[in-house]
Design a protein around this motif. Structure first.
Motif, PDB file in Angstrom:
ATOM      1  N   LEU A  32       0.888  -1.173   0.071  1.00 52.50           N
ATOM      2  CA  LEU A  32      -0.340  -0.016  -0.142  1.00 52.50           C
ATOM      3  C   LEU A  32       0.802   1.199  -0.179  1.00 52.50           C
ATOM      4  N   ARG A  33       1.971   1.183   0.805  1.00 56.01           N
ATOM      5  CA  ARG A  33       2.735   2.340   0.759  1.00 56.01           C
ATOM      6  C   ARG A  33       3.440   2.749  -0.562  1.00 56.01           C
ATOM      7  N   TYR A  46     -15.561  -7.106   1.953  1.00 51.69           N
ATOM      8  CA  TYR A  46     -14.234  -6.854   1.629  1.00 51.69           C
ATOM      9  C   TYR A  46     -14.066  -5.607   1.006  1.00 51.69           C
ATOM     10  N   GLY A  47     -13.135  -4.792   1.061  1.00 51.18           N
ATOM     11  CA  GLY A  47     -12.647  -3.567   0.543  1.00 51.18           C
ATOM     12  C   GLY A  47     -11.264  -3.863  -0.583  1.00 51.18           C
ATOM     13  N   LEU A  48     -11.485  -2.888  -1.339  1.00 47.81           N
ATOM     14  CA  LEU A  48     -10.098  -2.941  -2.365  1.00 47.81           C
ATOM     15  C   LEU A  48      -9.520  -1.591  -1.871  1.00 47.81           C
ATOM     16  N   GLY A  49      -8.329  -1.853  -0.943  1.00 46.87           N
ATOM     17  CA  GLY A  49      -7.359  -0.620  -0.724  1.00 46.87           C
ATOM     18  C   GLY A  49      -6.266  -0.033  -1.481  1.00 46.87           C
ATOM     19  N   ALA A  50      -6.032   1.487  -1.424  1.00 44.29           N
ATOM     20  CA  ALA A  50      -5.052   1.914  -2.032  1.00 44.29           C
ATOM     21  C   ALA A  50      -4.904   3.175  -1.217  1.00 44.29           C
ATOM     22  N   ASP A  51      -3.632   3.911  -1.481  1.00 45.47           N
ATOM     23  CA  ASP A  51      -3.350   5.018  -0.920  1.00 45.47           C
ATOM     24  C   ASP A  51      -4.415   6.119  -1.303  1.00 45.47           C
ATOM     25  N   GLY A  52      -5.182   6.704  -0.401  1.00 44.19           N
ATOM     26  CA  GLY A  52      -6.413   7.538  -0.878  1.00 44.19           C
ATOM     27  C   GLY A  52      -5.939   8.869  -1.164  1.00 44.19           C
ATOM     28  N   LEU A  53      -4.697   9.234  -0.874  1.00 44.22           N
ATOM     29  CA  LEU A  53      -4.187  10.707  -1.264  1.00 44.22           C
ATOM     30  C   LEU A  53      -3.212  10.675  -2.420  1.00 44.22           C
ATOM     31  N   ASN A  54      -3.024   9.595  -2.995  1.00 48.15           N
ATOM     32  CA  ASN A  54      -2.142   9.101  -4.121  1.00 48.15           C
ATOM     33  C   ASN A  54      -3.041   8.940  -5.469  1.00 48.15           C
ATOM     34  N   PRO A  55      -2.811   9.970  -6.276  1.00 50.74           N
ATOM     35  CA  PRO A  55      -3.953   9.744  -7.467  1.00 50.74           C
ATOM     36  C   PRO A  55      -3.538   8.593  -8.368  1.00 50.74           C
ATOM     37  N   LEU A  75     -13.054   6.960   2.293  1.00 52.46           N
ATOM     38  CA  LEU A  75     -11.694   6.754   2.840  1.00 52.46           C
ATOM     39  C   LEU A  75     -12.042   6.009   4.241  1.00 52.46           C
ATOM     40  N   LEU A  76     -10.722   5.007   4.429  1.00 50.71           N
ATOM     41  CA  LEU A  76     -10.993   4.295   5.731  1.00 50.71           C
ATOM     42  C   LEU A  76     -10.150   5.116   6.669  1.00 50.71           C
ATOM     43  N   VAL A  77     -10.421   5.503   7.883  1.00 46.50           N
ATOM     44  CA  VAL A  77      -9.422   6.104   8.619  1.00 46.50           C
ATOM     45  C   VAL A  77      -8.943   5.259  10.112  1.00 46.50           C
ATOM     46  N   HIS A  78      -7.884   5.566  10.778  1.00 47.15           N
ATOM     47  CA  HIS A  78      -7.591   4.574  11.770  1.00 47.15           C
ATOM     48  C   HIS A  78      -7.894   5.507  13.326  1.00 47.15           C
ATOM     49  N   ALA A 144       0.219   1.812   7.007  1.00 44.14           N
ATOM     50  CA  ALA A 144       0.314   2.410   5.556  1.00 44.14           C
ATOM     51  C   ALA A 144       0.613   3.848   5.766  1.00 44.14           C
ATOM     52  N   GLY A 145       0.151   4.496   6.787  1.00 43.18           N
ATOM     53  CA  GLY A 145       0.526   6.088   7.525  1.00 43.18           C
ATOM     54  C   GLY A 145      -0.556   6.569   6.463  1.00 43.18           C
ATOM     55  N   THR A 146      -1.385   6.169   5.887  1.00 41.78           N
ATOM     56  CA  THR A 146      -2.267   7.143   4.990  1.00 41.78           C
ATOM     57  C   THR A 146      -3.658   6.573   5.078  1.00 41.78           C
ATOM     58  N   PRO A 147      -4.742   7.512   4.826  1.00 40.74           N
ATOM     59  CA  PRO A 147      -6.150   6.904   4.862  1.00 40.74           C
ATOM     60  C   PRO A 147      -6.075   6.112   3.533  1.00 40.74           C
ATOM     61  N   LEU A 148      -7.024   5.009   3.540  1.00 49.16           N
ATOM     62  CA  LEU A 148      -7.199   4.041   2.477  1.00 49.16           C
ATOM     63  C   LEU A 148      -8.350   4.243   1.793  1.00 49.16           C
ATOM     64  N   ALA A 149      -8.201   4.675   0.501  1.00 50.64           N
ATOM     65  CA  ALA A 149      -9.391   4.463  -0.503  1.00 50.64           C
ATOM     66  C   ALA A 149      -9.876   3.159  -0.486  1.00 50.64           C
TER      67      ALA A 149
END
Ligand code: TXA
Ligand code: MG
Length: 363
Positions: A32-33, A46-55, A75-78, A144-149
């Protein structure tokens, strides 16, 4: 590396156990990072995640799912601190919802900050945010240190996945990894509430019901009807977020709603007429209706049982599995029982059945 060019991605499959959880989380977070895509369980689906701040990373989600551009992701947050980064002007009522229902199956639409790229929000000025009640996505967001889309991990237009096997069916060769953490607990996607308008509008029913929301924040409006957004005066421009269809199995679905006695009679009648036309029929039934219909004698090809009509939470958990299972059987039509109790998850269950169906009877 990309599906459009016909090049399949090698999809790694991690099955989580107590012994390997740490390693799996670290490997998945590293993917993810570095801008990759990872599917994982949440308590809803189930979700499909990727770095939500990275286009670029978010672009891979759209490509893998064949999701229409412009359909916003959430976006998923922690932690609550994450929210300050991605959203602004957060209404006090939204904070109350977070206190009451997070972590949990509630997506809250808020005004977005500029840091959230347009591709993530479908170019809307707002963004859906959720803190999931599941250790795996919470840890992945943190590491991952970022919200995940993280939209549901299905091909666009297919039922959402409640099992890793569903994700593998749809997305193998299209994403970097799948984390198998067992069956999703709830089985239906989260409730979505838009808090950028007053009164707030529920855009999608889910495990958090309207009554529960109203206990915490007072009046809310229902912005859905029969699986589609209501033509809601005063809420025209927000429909952008909800204009895309959901769950349509390839096999056509006919839904029969009403009192059990009439539902079973209608299903028997439909079965007779399909059989005369030599059509192959699958059934998606509560146990009570299956007893009344006496499935075996009617020559349906296949019957998937959703449990008792008095337990919509059990049916909710099995619904997408049932639709996917029946969709693989080469049937002409699926006849679905819509007689489930409306309590608890019942509203959300009926909403998803309506969305899946192309024809409805109310008997
Ligand atoms: O339970 C869930 O919410 C799952 C799990 C994986 O977290 N995710 C999910 O994502 O169902 P998705 O993308 O399939 O659904 C998110 C919903 C969509 O209906 C989307 O249109 C809506 O949230 N949404 C997101 N941002 C929005 C916005 N700014 N305005 C209106 N609707 C929005
Ligand atoms: Mg979805």
């Amino acid at each position: 590396m990309n599906v459009e060019n016909g090049n399949m991605i090698k999809t790694r499959f991690f099955r989580v156990s107590e012994n390997n959880l740490e390693d799996v989380l670290n490997e998945a977070a590293a993917i993810l990072r570095s801008g990759g895509t990872v599917a994982f369980p949440t308590e809803t689906v189930y979700g499909l995640g990727a770095d939500g701040l990275n286009p670029q990373a978010v672009g891979k989600i759209f490509e893998a799912k064949e999701r229409p551009p412009g359909n916003p992701l959430s976006l998923l947050v922690h932690s609550r601190e994450d929210i300050e980064i991605i959203a602004r002007n957060i209404p006090e009522k939204a904070l109350r919802l977070m206190d009451a229902f997070w972590p949990g199956p509630l997506t809250i639409v808020l005004e977005k900050n500029d840091i959230v790229p347009g591709i993530t929000s479908g170019n809307l000025p707002s963004i859906g945010v959720r803190m999931p009640d599941h250790r795996i996505p919470l840890e992945l967001v943190k590491r991952a240190g970022t919200p995940l889309a993280a939209p549901s991990a299905n091909l666009s237009g297919k039922p959402s996945p409640s099992l890793a096997a569903h994700v593998a069916d749809d997305l193998t060769g299209r994403i970097d990894a799948i984390v198998d953490g067992g069956e999703a607990d709830i089985g239906l996607e989260s409730t979505v509430i838009d808090m950028t308008v007053e009164p707030p509008v529920v855009l999608r029913p889910g495990a958090v019901g309207i009554e529960e929301l109203e206990k915490v924040i007072g009046k809310v409006r229902s912005g859905y009807k029969d699986g589609k957004i209501e033509d809601n005066e005063g809420y025209p421009d927000k429909q952008a977020g909800q204009k895309y269809g959901h769950y349509t199995p390839d096999t056509r679905v006919v839904l029969v709603e009403g009192k059990s006695k009439f539902v079973s009679e209608k299903i028997v009648e439909l079965l007779g007429s399909y059989r005369r036309r030599e059509e192959k029929v699958g059934l998606l039934l509560s146990e009570e209706i299956a007893d009344l219909v006496a499935v075996e004698t009617l020559g349906a090809e296949k019957c998937f049982l959703l449990g008792s009509r008095e337990k919509p939470e059990v049916a909710a958990k099995k619904l997408f599995e049932g639709l996917r299972d029946l969709d693989k059987k080469g049937l002409d039509v699926i006849v679905a029982d819509g007689s489930f109790s409306c309590s608890g998850l019942g509203d959300a269950l009926i909403n998803r059945l309506r969305e899946a169906s192309s024809l409805r009877f109310d008997v």
